[in-house]
Design a protein around this motif. Structure first.
Motif, PDB file in Angstrom:
ATOM      1  N   TYR A  80      -0.496 -12.652   0.842  1.00 46.04           N
ATOM      2  CA  TYR A  80      -0.301 -12.041  -0.360  1.00 46.04           C
ATOM      3  C   TYR A  80      -1.728 -12.691  -1.516  1.00 46.04           C
ATOM      4  N   ASP A 115       4.023  -3.469  11.355  1.00 45.19           N
ATOM      5  CA  ASP A 115       4.975  -3.480  10.225  1.00 45.19           C
ATOM      6  C   ASP A 115       4.812  -4.501   9.319  1.00 45.19           C
ATOM      7  N   TYR A 116       4.274  -5.683   9.749  1.00 46.73           N
ATOM      8  CA  TYR A 116       4.350  -7.014   9.062  1.00 46.73           C
ATOM      9  C   TYR A 116       3.005  -6.650   8.027  1.00 46.73           C
ATOM     10  N   ASN A 119       2.932  -4.867   4.355  1.00 44.93           N
ATOM     11  CA  ASN A 119       3.383  -5.378   3.485  1.00 44.93           C
ATOM     12  C   ASN A 119       2.248  -5.872   2.351  1.00 44.93           C
TER      13      ASN A 119
ATOM     14  N   GLN B  43      11.659 -12.303  -1.721  1.00 49.00           N
ATOM     15  CA  GLN B  43      11.808 -10.984  -0.962  1.00 49.00           C
ATOM     16  C   GLN B  43      10.737 -11.307   0.307  1.00 49.00           C
ATOM     17  N   PRO B  45       8.904 -10.326   3.704  1.00 50.20           N
ATOM     18  CA  PRO B  45       8.176  -9.153   4.087  1.00 50.20           C
ATOM     19  C   PRO B  45       8.694  -8.076   5.253  1.00 50.20           C
ATOM     20  N   MET B  46       8.562  -6.930   4.914  1.00 48.63           N
ATOM     21  CA  MET B  46       9.017  -6.078   5.751  1.00 48.63           C
ATOM     22  C   MET B  46       8.497  -6.331   7.399  1.00 48.63           C
ATOM     23  N   GLY B  47       9.434  -6.180   8.313  1.00 52.14           N
ATOM     24  CA  GLY B  47       8.846  -6.686   9.650  1.00 52.14           C
ATOM     25  C   GLY B  47       9.053  -8.065  10.025  1.00 52.14           C
ATOM     26  N   SER B  49      11.351 -11.367   9.937  1.00 50.60           N
ATOM     27  CA  SER B  49      12.944 -11.831  10.266  1.00 50.60           C
ATOM     28  C   SER B  49      13.300 -13.025   9.768  1.00 50.60           C
ATOM     29  N   VAL B  50      12.658 -13.658   8.565  1.00 46.79           N
ATOM     30  CA  VAL B  50      13.039 -14.947   8.336  1.00 46.79           C
ATOM     31  C   VAL B  50      12.729 -14.758   6.666  1.00 46.79           C
ATOM     32  N   ASN B  77      22.381 -17.771  11.619  1.00 47.98           N
ATOM     33  CA  ASN B  77      21.132 -18.495  11.937  1.00 47.98           C
ATOM     34  C   ASN B  77      20.726 -19.304  10.606  1.00 47.98           C
ATOM     35  N   MET B 117      16.272 -22.546   5.908  1.00 44.64           N
ATOM     36  CA  MET B 117      15.716 -21.411   6.509  1.00 44.64           C
ATOM     37  C   MET B 117      16.719 -20.303   6.904  1.00 44.64           C
ATOM     38  N   MET B 119      17.101 -17.386   9.373  1.00 41.56           N
ATOM     39  CA  MET B 119      16.449 -16.974  10.553  1.00 41.56           C
ATOM     40  C   MET B 119      17.257 -15.638  11.225  1.00 41.56           C
TER      41      MET B 119
END
Lengths: 195, 158
Positions: A80, A115-116, A119, B43, B45-47, B49-50, B77, B117, B119
């Motif tokens: 970012y 995908d990541y 952002n 928020q 990030p898209m993609g 998972s944490v 988790n 965290m 997860m």
């Protein structure tokens, strides 16, 4: 920790000895070059499709940073913050790339990385090494990474959080530390790009 | 490893006491001798998972307490983590024994330090949403909390 300091001190002593020997035997000062050269050739799968070959980057300064998508803090923050500066530099840095190399190729596929990085600024491009390629590029850039098991049977990663700024001749020009302030970050990028 | 944890913890305490003086407490939750200040997340990030959860936990009592675990509706988790920088290397350590909340002190869970965290998220957490969860303390018991999900770059150096 202590071992790291000891190796650091040994490394420093070796470098100083080398400089002394050079100066002693040549009777001159060593040329101004990075004493420890960071980086090396790479050819890695890209989130934009195809591969990025460092041979094609001659004349094009770039930034390179190592992380993973299951990273809660350092990676999104760094990306970012880099994106904010890229936005500010606008078209003046339109050919500049920030390469985000995963240190977790077991989980971070090209698709996951694509995908990541969506952002962030489009100039952030993900690179996905094979485990063997990861060993090589981490060695070349002196990047540390290690899996840390978690109680759920999964793992997280420790990794070097530095952004490396590479000049157009694939030498290290400068680095940006994690959390370095935005003014310094921008100034370093401007200097790298001659803006 | 233990040393790193203790250093992180000491640093968190120091910064927490400074931050505590500087800012008021929004969304305070009282539970026994504990005051939990503004649980928040950002928020994710898209993609990715944490996501991470942050707050202050003040112990106004005379007995030490300990945050043993956290739960959240968005995932089963949830872990307690400490992030530290060792030179230029970012290190992440789970705190299996929980996070001590010493008597009379405020512990700050914040970016680049101690955090909750989340997860294995099926989808990212989005700005404006709430994350419902609980904190389980050794003495104060189970406390319901809502994390306010803030902008993706909340709390970053600008």
């Amino acid at each position: 920790m202590i071992r790291a300091i000891r190796y650091g001190a040994l490394g420093m002593a070796a470098v100083l000895t080398a400089i002394f020997a050079y100066t002693y035997f040549t009777g001159g000062t060593p040329p101004i070059k990075p004493m420890i050269d960071i980086g090396g050739p790479f050819r890695l799968a890209s989130s934009k499709g195809g591969v990025v070959d460092s041979n094609d980057l001659t004349g094009k300064p770039y930034a390179i940073f190592f992380g993973f998508t299951h990273c809660p803090e350092v990676c999104p923050t760094t990306l970012y913050e880099m994106s904010a500066v890229l936005g500010k530099l606008g078209d003046k840095a339109k050919d500049f790339h920030v390469f985000f190399v995963t240190v977790d190729p077991g989980r971070d596929t090209v698709e996951a990385m694509r995908d990541y990085v969506a952002n962030f600024d489009p100039r952030v491009e993900a690179l996905v090494p094979t485990p063997e390629q990861l060993q090589q590029i981490a060695k070349d850039f002196r990047v540390y990474f290690a899996k840390v098991p978690t109680s759920d049977g999964s793992y997280t990663m420790d990794h070097t959080a530095t952004v490396f700024l590479m000049d157009g001749e694939t030498h290290l020009a400068s680095t940006i530390a994690f959390g370095e302030n935005q003014e310094t970050r921008e100034a370093k990028l401007r200097k790298l790009l001659g803006l | 490893m233990r040393l790193i944890k203790e250093i992180t913890f000491a640093a968190a305490l120091t910064i927490a006491s400074l931050a505590d003086a500087a800012m008021g407490h929004a969304d305070e939750i009282k539970a026994g001798n504990l005051i939990i200040g503004h649980p928040w997340s950002r928020q994710s990030p898209m993609g990715g998972s944490v996501a991470a959860g942050f707050m202050t936990i003040q112990n106004t009592g005379t007995e030490d307490d300990r945050l043993l675990k956290a739960t959240a509706e968005i995932t089963s988790n949830v872990q307690l983590h400490a992030m530290t920088m060792d030179g230029d290397v970012m290190k992440m350590a789970e705190m299996p024994d929980g996070i001590p909340i010493p008597a009379g002190q405020t512990v700050e869970l914040k970016p680049r330090s101690l955090h909750i965290m989340f997860m294995g998220l099926a989808s990212p957490v989005m700005e404006g949403e709430d994350i419902k969860g609980t904190l389980v303390f050794e003495k104060a018991g189970t406390v319901d909390i809502d994390y306010e999900v803030m902008a993706p770059n909340a709390g970053m150096g600008q």
